[in-house]
Design a protein around this motif. Structure first.
Motif, PDB file in Angstrom:
ATOM      1  N   HIS A  76       0.810  -1.219   0.000  1.00  0.00           N
ATOM      2  CA  HIS A  76       0.000   0.000   0.000  1.00  0.00           C
ATOM      3  C   HIS A  76       0.837   1.260   0.000  1.00  0.00           C
ATOM      4  O   HIS A  76       0.321   2.356  -0.220  1.00  0.00           O
ATOM      5  CB  HIS A  76      -0.992  -0.005   1.163  1.00  0.00           C
ATOM      6  N   PHE A  80       1.633   1.902  -6.615  1.00  0.00           N
ATOM      7  CA  PHE A  80       1.479   1.249  -7.912  1.00  0.00           C
ATOM      8  C   PHE A  80      -0.008   0.991  -8.142  1.00  0.00           C
ATOM      9  O   PHE A  80      -0.682   0.468  -7.266  1.00  0.00           O
ATOM     10  CB  PHE A  80       2.185  -0.113  -7.936  1.00  0.00           C
ATOM     11  N   MET A  82      -3.068  -1.111  -9.856  1.00  0.00           N
ATOM     12  CA  MET A  82      -3.184  -2.485 -10.362  1.00  0.00           C
ATOM     13  C   MET A  82      -4.545  -2.738 -10.985  1.00  0.00           C
ATOM     14  O   MET A  82      -5.560  -2.278 -10.479  1.00  0.00           O
ATOM     15  CB  MET A  82      -3.001  -3.486  -9.220  1.00  0.00           C
ATOM     16  N   PHE A  84      -6.783  -6.128 -12.328  1.00  0.00           N
ATOM     17  CA  PHE A  84      -6.773  -7.591 -12.302  1.00  0.00           C
ATOM     18  C   PHE A  84      -7.726  -8.149 -13.356  1.00  0.00           C
ATOM     19  O   PHE A  84      -8.630  -7.466 -13.818  1.00  0.00           O
ATOM     20  CB  PHE A  84      -7.224  -8.100 -10.933  1.00  0.00           C
ATOM     21  N   SER A  88     -12.201  -7.002  -9.681  1.00  0.00           N
ATOM     22  CA  SER A  88     -12.100  -6.699  -8.252  1.00  0.00           C
ATOM     23  C   SER A  88     -12.662  -5.325  -7.902  1.00  0.00           C
ATOM     24  O   SER A  88     -12.112  -4.632  -7.061  1.00  0.00           O
ATOM     25  CB  SER A  88     -10.651  -6.805  -7.767  1.00  0.00           C
ATOM     26  N   LEU A  89     -13.743  -4.929  -8.547  1.00  0.00           N
ATOM     27  CA  LEU A  89     -14.436  -3.724  -8.097  1.00  0.00           C
ATOM     28  C   LEU A  89     -15.177  -4.076  -6.813  1.00  0.00           C
ATOM     29  O   LEU A  89     -15.667  -5.190  -6.660  1.00  0.00           O
ATOM     30  CB  LEU A  89     -15.428  -3.251  -9.160  1.00  0.00           C
ATOM     31  N   TYR A 101     -11.965   5.430  -3.989  1.00  0.00           N
ATOM     32  CA  TYR A 101     -11.373   4.665  -2.888  1.00  0.00           C
ATOM     33  C   TYR A 101      -9.888   4.971  -2.644  1.00  0.00           C
ATOM     34  O   TYR A 101      -9.498   5.272  -1.510  1.00  0.00           O
ATOM     35  CB  TYR A 101     -11.601   3.164  -3.118  1.00  0.00           C
ATOM     36  N   PRO A 102      -9.033   4.929  -3.674  1.00  0.00           N
ATOM     37  CA  PRO A 102      -7.618   5.207  -3.401  1.00  0.00           C
ATOM     38  C   PRO A 102      -7.382   6.632  -2.894  1.00  0.00           C
ATOM     39  O   PRO A 102      -6.441   6.859  -2.136  1.00  0.00           O
ATOM     40  CB  PRO A 102      -6.930   4.985  -4.752  1.00  0.00           C
ATOM     41  N   ARG A 149      -9.914   3.519 -11.625  1.00  0.00           N
ATOM     42  CA  ARG A 149      -9.575   3.450 -10.205  1.00  0.00           C
ATOM     43  C   ARG A 149      -8.068   3.282 -10.025  1.00  0.00           C
ATOM     44  O   ARG A 149      -7.498   3.755  -9.039  1.00  0.00           O
ATOM     45  CB  ARG A 149     -10.329   2.271  -9.578  1.00  0.00           C
ATOM     46  N   ALA A 150      -7.414   2.610 -10.973  1.00  0.00           N
ATOM     47  CA  ALA A 150      -5.980   2.350 -10.833  1.00  0.00           C
ATOM     48  C   ALA A 150      -5.124   3.543 -11.243  1.00  0.00           C
ATOM     49  O   ALA A 150      -3.950   3.605 -10.897  1.00  0.00           O
ATOM     50  CB  ALA A 150      -5.588   1.125 -11.650  1.00  0.00           C
ATOM     51  N   PHE A 153      -5.088   7.989  -8.782  1.00  0.00           N
ATOM     52  CA  PHE A 153      -4.165   8.543  -7.776  1.00  0.00           C
ATOM     53  C   PHE A 153      -2.768   8.780  -8.350  1.00  0.00           C
ATOM     54  O   PHE A 153      -1.808   8.948  -7.606  1.00  0.00           O
ATOM     55  CB  PHE A 153      -4.116   7.655  -6.535  1.00  0.00           C
TER      56      PHE A 153
ATOM     57  N   TYR B 171     -10.240  -8.985  -3.527  1.00  0.00           N
ATOM     58  CA  TYR B 171     -10.744  -7.675  -3.097  1.00  0.00           C
ATOM     59  C   TYR B 171      -9.769  -6.991  -2.145  1.00  0.00           C
ATOM     60  O   TYR B 171      -9.503  -5.798  -2.269  1.00  0.00           O
ATOM     61  CB  TYR B 171     -12.090  -7.819  -2.386  1.00  0.00           C
ATOM     62  N   ARG B 176      -5.409  -3.110  -1.105  1.00  0.00           N
ATOM     63  CA  ARG B 176      -4.045  -2.815  -0.648  1.00  0.00           C
ATOM     64  C   ARG B 176      -3.238  -2.154  -1.756  1.00  0.00           C
ATOM     65  O   ARG B 176      -2.437  -1.256  -1.496  1.00  0.00           O
ATOM     66  CB  ARG B 176      -3.369  -4.087  -0.158  1.00  0.00           C
ATOM     67  N   LEU B 178      -4.386  -0.196  -3.781  1.00  0.00           N
ATOM     68  CA  LEU B 178      -4.911   1.164  -3.932  1.00  0.00           C
ATOM     69  C   LEU B 178      -4.560   2.046  -2.740  1.00  0.00           C
ATOM     70  O   LEU B 178      -5.030   3.178  -2.642  1.00  0.00           O
ATOM     71  CB  LEU B 178      -6.427   1.113  -4.120  1.00  0.00           C
ATOM     72  N   GLY B 179      -3.771   1.520  -1.802  1.00  0.00           N
ATOM     73  CA  GLY B 179      -3.273   2.382  -0.738  1.00  0.00           C
ATOM     74  C   GLY B 179      -3.809   2.075   0.649  1.00  0.00           C
ATOM     75  O   GLY B 179      -3.588   2.839   1.588  1.00  0.00           O
ATOM     76  N   ALA B 180      -4.527   0.948   0.817  1.00  0.00           N
ATOM     77  CA  ALA B 180      -5.037   0.608   2.133  1.00  0.00           C
ATOM     78  C   ALA B 180      -4.089  -0.374   2.802  1.00  0.00           C
ATOM     79  O   ALA B 180      -3.637  -1.323   2.168  1.00  0.00           O
ATOM     80  CB  ALA B 180      -6.424  -0.009   2.012  1.00  0.00           C
TER      81      ALA B 180
END
Ligand SMILES: Nc1ncnc2c1ncn2[C@@H]1O[C@H](COP(=O)(O)OP(=O)(O)O)[C@@H](O)[C@H]1O
Ligand SMILES: [Mg+2]
Lengths: 356, 271
Positions: A76, A80, A82, A84, A88-89, A101-102, A149-150, A153, B171, B176, B178-180
């Protein structure tokens, strides 16, 4: 997002017991480069990507970004992005909340968040779906949201593991184009995993062909296609026929016939013939081309092109591909007809044996 | 309908009749005690006689106006709430930790966590009594809650583990990347998705404590006497329908809580 950073991997190994999923990988990925890891299933692509992401701890070796070793940096904190295969939404959040979210994890202010989310959704042309539940989206839409989403940020590196393999063919080809043009606009360093050689050729700046946890060859799509390092790469990338050759002194021969070739590899074992490089023999090609005589065994109509299987005088089979044009159709006789083929010395590629 | 047309491979309702009857009998058997206890609690008689001749609320009034019974209700409810608040996070944490663990010993640890389900409660109770005697925890709320938490953790653990075994680890990975942090990924992504299982685990914990007799009989007492202990001694000393009223009261509480839980999960699914 320009001026993103390169990634350098050195001596990276991952062992599971005595099995080497990754075996001393060295790879330098330039800033803003689109690097594809291509290889058959089980070759170690996902392991390599997960190690870069920080989810798998390497047995040996280093990953550095801008000179900084990542060994002690948890996933985290690597910054980076990612994507998939299975999207994985997060199903309990809507589209905009997923993309936000990020930013939420980075405690960004609300106005900044809204602005960035809107911008990222614009980039994938799905702003109008902001308030949708993710369960209602199609596969292609899901993967675009996952992409938004990837990148929202501004990650240093974008990692993608077979992101298109769950989509059908037409959509996949369209998404290949979209991902590549998004990459060109953002200039973000990208590591892309696929087992689809055509996808790799279409999208990449450079391709690392992975086999048994090692890099079999690293190069541009043109390099890999025209100058495969060994028989494994030759067969894995594009269509090809491999004919065993013999060595006589400094030269190579195919069934006794000396081969005219511009590039010789040491220990060459096969002549690689790409079907589209074969031409009909013409007088005057003598100084630059090799000549092969044979008989037509089979003609297969494939819409845009014609695949012709030819039995060489030496008994080996070779495949030729020609556009299905009138002039071509007229020149090709029926099965059993004699035919003379020409292969330019520059296209006469001799390759060593690669462990398949 | 009972004899409607059926193809060769279908079974008619008539052929299945014995199943329906068996099912009905089992259901009656399961709820039968309620049909005895609830009417008894409304009896006018001083004795537990079934069926009651006259009806009254005198045993409810007796129960609800008695300071001792009221104290016992209060003790039991507090113990159940504290147990739920303690056992739920611990059970969830254990389930998550062991689900994500790559330790070879993880399986053995699972057994350790659910051992209170396997060891006979009377053994646990006697063991705890001697331990508590040394620690001055006999007859204390802390003692009751700690003991009940032991019994309740396996229920939370089992329900949550089962939910986690169906939960895609992808998930958490995505979160993780994404920064968690790992914990934050769990709190913001996994927990919201397994919350129904956590809710049922919490309900199990609550009822485990509320219904618990054996440990309560041995380590509760004095001003920290639980409802179940008081009922149990009531059965010995003064056999009157107050017990039936208390039982009906407990059944009522359970029904209300279950209904609330059902309504809450409905509300969540509808939006
Ligand atoms: N956790 C693991 N334990 C043991 N072997 C593993 C593990 N993860 C991957 N492997 C093995 O490593 C090899 C490479 O796997 P992977 O990186 O997923 O391949 P790819 O993504 O190229 O299909 C496979 O043979 C796989 O069985
Ligand atoms: Mg893979």
């Amino acid at each position: 997002m320009n001026g993103s950073t390169g990634l350098s991997i050195s001596g990276l190994s991952k062992h599971y017991g005595s099995f080497r999923a990754l075996d001393a990988i060295d790879l330098a990925i330039g800033a803003g480069e689109f690097m594809t890891l291509l290889g058959p299933s089980g070759s170690g692509k996902t392991t390599l990507l997960m190690t870069i992401a920080g989810f798998t701890r390497p047995t040996k070796g280093h990953i550095r970004i801008a000179g900084r070793d990542l060994a002690a940096v948890p996933p985290h904190k690597r910054n980076f992005g990612m994507v998939f295969q299975h999207y994985s939404l997060f199903p309990h959040l809507n589209v905009a909340e997923n993309v936000a979210y990020p930013l939420r994890m980075r405690r960004m202010s609300r106005t900044d968040t809204e602005q960035r989310v809107a911008h990222a959704l614009d980039l994938v042309q799905l702003r109008h779906l902001s308030d949708q539940r993710v369960g209602n989206l199609s596969g292609g839409q899901k993967q675009r949201i996952a992409l938004a989403r990837a990148i929202v940020f501004e990650p240093d590196v974008l990692l993608m593991d077979e992101p298109l393999s769950a989509l059908d063919k037409n959509l996949r080809e369209q998404m290949q184009f979209e991902i590549r043009s998004l990459h060109d606009r953002l200039g973000i360093t990208t590591v892309y995993v696929t087992h689809d050689q055509r996808e790799a050729l279409t999208m990449s700046d450079r391709i690392a062909v992975i086999n048994h946890g090692r890099i079999a060859q690293l190069g541009t799509p043109t390099d890999l296609y025209n100058r495969p390092a060994d028989s494994f790469v030759a067969e894995f990338l594009g269509e090809s026929t491999l004919l065993p050759i013999e060595r006589s002194g400094v030269d190579y021969t195919l069934s006794g016939q000396p081969l005219r070739h511009d590039h010789s590899a040491p220990d060459a074992r096969y002549l690689m013939v790409r079907p589209e490089k074969l031409e009909f023999w013409e007088p005057g090609l003598e100084p630059t081309h090799n000549r092969f005589n044979g008989t037509i065994e089979q003609k297969v109509f494939q819409g845009d092109s014609l695949q012709i299987r030819i039995r060489l005088a030496s008994g080996q089979q070779i495949v030729m591909r020609r556009p299905a044009r009138r002039t071509v159709l007229d020149r090709i006789g029926e099965g059993g007809a004699e035919i003379a083929l020409a292969l330019h010395s520059d296209d006469t590629v001799l390759v060593p044996d690669g462990a398949a | 309908m009972l004899q409607g047309n059926a193809t060769d491979t279908q079974i008619t309702h008539l052929q299945r009749l014995w199943l329906y009857i068996l099912c009905g009998l089992i259901l009656i058997y399961l709820v039968f005690p309620i049909f005895i206890v609830v009417p008894l609690s409304f009896s006018d008689s001083r004795f537990m006689r079934f069926p009651p001749k006259d009806w009254s609320l005198r045993w409810y009034i007796n129960f609800l106006t008695s300071p001792e019974w009221r104290a016992a209700i209060w003790v039991s409810l507090r113990a159940a709430v504290y147990t739920t608040l303690l056992a739920t996070p611990l059970g969830v944490a254990a389930a998550w930790g062991l689900a994500r663990s790559r330790l070879p010993a993880a399986r053995a640890l699972v057994l350790a966590v659910i051992s209170p389900l396997i060891v006979p409660v009377i053994i646990t109770a006697i063991g705890l009594f001697y331990l508590y005697a040394r620690l001055n925890l006999v007859h204390t709320m802390t003692g009751i809650v700690l003991a009940h938490t032991c019994l309740a953790i396996p229920f939370v653990f089992v329900t949550v583990s089962s939910a986690l075994s169906h939960f895609d680890i992808g998930y958490e990975r995505a979160a993780r990347s994404l920064g968690a942090s790992q914990l934050r990924a769990f709190m913001t992504v996994t927990l919201p998705q397994i919350s129904p299982a956590v809710m049922s685990g919490a309900l199990f914990a609550f009822f485990t404590s509320l219904d618990e007799v054996v440990i309560s009989s041995i380590i509760s007492g004095g001003e920290n006497t639980t409802l179940t202990k008081k009922m149990f001694s009531g059965l010995r000393d003064e056999l009157d329908p107050t017990i039936a009223a208390v039982s009906s009261f407990l059944i009522g509480i359970s029904l209300v809580i279950l209904l609330l839980a059902v309504l809450m999960s409905k509300g969540r699914n509808d939006d």
